[in-house]
Design an enzyme around this catalytic site. Sequence first.
Site, PDB file in Angstrom:
ATOM      1  CB  ILE A 105      -1.022   0.022   1.162  1.00 53.74           C
ATOM      2  CG1 ILE A 105      -0.390   0.451   2.469  1.00 53.74           C
ATOM      3  CG2 ILE A 105      -1.673  -1.316   1.368  1.00 53.74           C
ATOM      4  CD1 ILE A 105      -1.463   0.778   3.475  1.00 53.74           C
ATOM      5  CB  CYS A 106       0.577   4.425  -1.882  1.00 52.65           C
ATOM      6  SG  CYS A 106       1.391   6.028  -1.953  1.00 52.65           S
ATOM      7  CB  VAL A 107       3.943   4.825   2.958  1.00 57.29           C
ATOM      8  CG1 VAL A 107       4.904   5.698   2.172  1.00 57.29           C
ATOM      9  CG2 VAL A 107       4.029   5.115   4.434  1.00 57.29           C
TER      10      VAL A 107
END
Lengths: 120, 135
Positions: B78-80
């Site tokens: 997941i994109c932080v």
Amino acid sequence: MILSKLLIVSSQAPYFSSSAQDAIEAALAASNVGVKVTCVFTNKGLYQLLTEQKSVLIGKKSLFKQIRALPLYDIEDLYYIKDDAEALSVSAADIYDEVEPLDLVSFNRLCDSFDAVLRF
Amino acid sequence: MNKFLIFVTRSPFESLNGQTALSFCEAAIKLGHEVSQVFFYQQGVQQANDFIQPAAGEQSQLAKWVIFSEQTRTPLNICVTAAIKRGVVSTEEAMSNGKFENIHPVFKAVGMSEYFAAMRLGSSNDEVSIKCIQF
């Protein structure tokens, strides 16, 4: 198969949702690892290209300034759909002049030439 | 054989986007293809939110991702940046900002470049066809 060409289609109005900002961040991240990125602005996404934006009034970062800086990050191929500009009554004079107009046939051809397309 | 890079952009409660992506991944693997990673961006980061409780009688999309991960070991990234601004907090972010973490441990918070670097990897290997699919 070569897969290092990414087309980003940005179709949402600026500031209304996070989509326009998300598209720019994706473009920068891809370019940063050596992917060749092309951006096309469609539908209400064209409003991102208007040079007169006072986003400070709503506490947001200016999307126009971020788009203007894209060539510094090797993202130089920027287009908008001419038909959408006409439909929205946006004059070419109001659009950032480093972004090239495309007709729909050329846009379809362009889409065909990419291995990956992300739409925001 | 194809290698797929999957991009999920919607939350589990606003659309069937995640469920469709998961069904696609399961079918692809069953047919002998490989899913190199599933990447969650925009509202898609909510797929990893361990605090979401489905309403009575509804299935948990998160539970399905967990089973998928356990069975296939497919990386779920997941994109932080997209996550933190939507209140989806990784262990590292929780420790540095004094918050509670709520990313389920089968998901990994990474930078977006992780996804695009996988695209680049595909371009250096002519034997394998990499396909990027956005849900």
